[in-house]
Motif scaffolding. Structure first.
Motif, mmCIF file in Angstrom:
data_model
loop_
_atom_site.group_PDB
_atom_site.id
_atom_site.type_symbol
_atom_site.label_atom_id
_atom_site.label_comp_id
_atom_site.label_asym_id
_atom_site.label_seq_id
_atom_site.Cartn_x
_atom_site.Cartn_y
_atom_site.Cartn_z
ATOM 1 N N ARG A 258 -13.912 -8.860 -13.475
ATOM 2 C CA ARG A 258 -13.832 -8.834 -12.019
ATOM 3 C C ARG A 258 -12.409 -8.530 -11.603
ATOM 4 N N ASN A 259 -12.258 -7.500 -10.807
ATOM 5 C CA ASN A 259 -10.953 -7.156 -10.246
ATOM 6 C C ASN A 259 -10.707 -7.973 -8.988
ATOM 7 N N VAL A 260 -9.464 -8.202 -8.666
ATOM 8 C CA VAL A 260 -9.159 -8.954 -7.449
ATOM 9 C C VAL A 260 -8.010 -8.308 -6.666
ATOM 10 N N HIS A 261 -7.851 -7.014 -6.830
ATOM 11 C CA HIS A 261 -6.747 -6.338 -6.160
ATOM 12 C C HIS A 261 -6.859 -6.425 -4.636
ATOM 13 N N ILE A 262 -8.023 -6.123 -4.097
ATOM 14 C CA ILE A 262 -8.199 -6.147 -2.642
ATOM 15 C C ILE A 262 -8.128 -7.582 -2.128
ATOM 16 N N GLU A 263 -8.775 -8.524 -2.812
ATOM 17 C CA GLU A 263 -8.719 -9.923 -2.384
ATOM 18 C C GLU A 263 -7.278 -10.435 -2.396
ATOM 19 N N LYS A 264 -6.497 -10.017 -3.397
ATOM 20 C CA LYS A 264 -5.091 -10.418 -3.475
ATOM 21 C C LYS A 264 -4.315 -9.819 -2.296
ATOM 22 N N LYS A 265 -4.620 -8.575 -1.969
ATOM 23 C CA LYS A 265 -3.951 -7.927 -0.838
ATOM 24 C C LYS A 265 -4.288 -8.649 0.463
ATOM 25 N N ILE A 266 -5.545 -9.048 0.631
ATOM 26 C CA ILE A 266 -5.956 -9.787 1.832
ATOM 27 C C ILE A 266 -5.140 -11.074 1.943
ATOM 28 N N GLU A 267 -5.001 -11.752 0.823
ATOM 29 C CA GLU A 267 -4.214 -12.995 0.794
ATOM 30 C C GLU A 267 -2.754 -12.722 1.147
ATOM 31 N N GLU A 268 -2.184 -11.670 0.568
ATOM 32 C CA GLU A 268 -0.785 -11.318 0.840
ATOM 33 C C GLU A 268 -0.567 -10.950 2.307
ATOM 34 N N LEU A 269 -1.571 -10.343 2.923
ATOM 35 C CA LEU A 269 -1.484 -9.977 4.337
ATOM 36 C C LEU A 269 -1.666 -11.172 5.266
ATOM 37 N N GLY A 270 -2.082 -12.295 4.692
ATOM 38 C CA GLY A 270 -2.324 -13.484 5.508
ATOM 39 C C GLY A 270 -3.605 -13.404 6.317
ATOM 40 N N ILE A 271 -4.534 -12.568 5.873
ATOM 41 C CA ILE A 271 -5.811 -12.414 6.563
ATOM 42 C C ILE A 271 -6.794 -13.431 6.012
ATOM 43 N N GLU A 272 -7.418 -14.174 6.915
ATOM 44 C CA GLU A 272 -8.448 -15.119 6.517
ATOM 45 C C GLU A 272 -9.811 -14.525 6.852
ATOM 46 N N LEU A 273 -10.596 -14.261 5.815
ATOM 47 C CA LEU A 273 -11.931 -13.712 6.053
ATOM 48 C C LEU A 273 -12.859 -14.823 6.519
ATOM 49 N N ASP B 149 -17.084 -8.365 -5.245
ATOM 50 C CA ASP B 149 -15.735 -7.890 -5.558
ATOM 51 C C ASP B 149 -15.442 -6.692 -4.660
ATOM 52 N N LEU B 150 -14.467 -6.838 -3.784
ATOM 53 C CA LEU B 150 -14.152 -5.750 -2.855
ATOM 54 C C LEU B 150 -13.565 -4.520 -3.538
ATOM 55 N N ASP B 151 -13.148 -4.651 -4.785
ATOM 56 C CA ASP B 151 -12.677 -3.489 -5.524
ATOM 57 C C ASP B 151 -13.821 -2.540 -5.881
ATOM 58 N N LYS B 152 -15.052 -2.946 -5.630
ATOM 59 C CA LYS B 152 -16.206 -2.072 -5.859
ATOM 60 C C LYS B 152 -16.424 -1.092 -4.711
ATOM 61 N N VAL B 153 -15.645 -1.239 -3.637
ATOM 62 C CA VAL B 153 -15.723 -0.275 -2.537
ATOM 63 C C VAL B 153 -14.984 0.981 -2.966
ATOM 64 N N GLU B 154 -15.712 2.091 -3.035
ATOM 65 C CA GLU B 154 -15.093 3.365 -3.400
ATOM 66 C C GLU B 154 -14.552 4.089 -2.177
ATOM 67 N N GLN B 155 -15.288 3.992 -1.054
ATOM 68 C CA GLN B 155 -14.884 4.690 0.165
ATOM 69 C C GLN B 155 -15.579 4.074 1.369
ATOM 70 N N ILE C 249 -9.541 -2.347 8.653
ATOM 71 C CA ILE C 249 -10.080 -1.691 7.454
ATOM 72 C C ILE C 249 -8.959 -0.979 6.701
ATOM 73 N N MET C 250 -8.076 -0.305 7.435
ATOM 74 C CA MET C 250 -6.958 0.381 6.791
ATOM 75 C C MET C 250 -5.955 -0.609 6.202
ATOM 76 N N GLU C 251 -5.709 -1.737 6.884
ATOM 77 C CA GLU C 251 -4.815 -2.756 6.332
ATOM 78 C C GLU C 251 -5.329 -3.250 4.987
ATOM 79 N N VAL C 252 -6.629 -3.493 4.913
ATOM 80 C CA VAL C 252 -7.226 -4.077 3.712
ATOM 81 C C VAL C 252 -7.404 -3.044 2.599
#
Length: 161
Positions: A1-16, A90-96, A124-127
């Motif tokens: 499981r990748n967590v690149h996007i989830e990590k980015k969300i955390e770094e941006l301070g975005i709470e889903l 896993d949000l890294d499964k989003v291709e486009q 969407i662009m931030e994430v």
């Protein structure tokens, strides 16, 4: 499981927010078997505390302002992202992010639906960033939406196989 996007969300301070439930008899997502396209039903501007942003965009008539509409559309985008995470795991499964379609509850003299929808496009662009998050988009105005929601947004997403 990748967590690149989830990590980015955390770094941006975005709470889903928690992934929303359908408000009637439909599925939040639909994927044709064997295909990599995910259709995401219209999402409403539900805040993390569960409150729904309601009312028409009508700054001249005492309704919501462009800035308030922008925030509502941003909440729609966050809810779509939560639904994607819930569906894909896993949000890294989003291709486009292929297309976003925004419907804005607005008075007939309101002509800035495109600026309201920037709230969704911007989050969407931030994430997801370019090129994954860069999408086609339409924005229309209507005289009412279910539950008096101020904005509703649906999306088409290509997912990795």
């Amino acid at each position: 499981r990748n967590v690149h996007i989830e990590k980015k969300i955390e770094e941006l301070g975005i709470e889903l927010p928690a992934a929303p439930a359908p408000k009637a008899n439909y599925n939040l997502t639909c994927r044709v078997p064997g295909e990599n396209t995910l259709y995401v039903s219209g999402h409403l501007p539900i805040k993390a505390d569960g409150t729904l942003i309601t009312g028409a965009l009508a700054p001249e008539g005492g309704g919501l302002t462009v800035e308030e509409g922008y925030e509502a559309a941003r909440h729609c985008g966050l809810n779509i992202i939560s639904t994607l995470k819930n569906y894909l795991g896993d949000l890294d499964k989003v291709e486009q992010v292929v297309k976003v379609f925004g419907i804005v509850n607005s008075s007939t003299d309101f002509k800035h639906q495109h600026l309201v929808m920037d709230g969704c496009s911007d989050v969407i662009m931030e994430v997801f960033d370019k090129p994954i998050g860069y999408h086609a988009r339409s924005a229309i105005g209507v005289n009412t939406l279910p539950l008096d929601a101020s904005v509703e947004v649906e999306a088409i997403i290509k997912i990795k196989s």
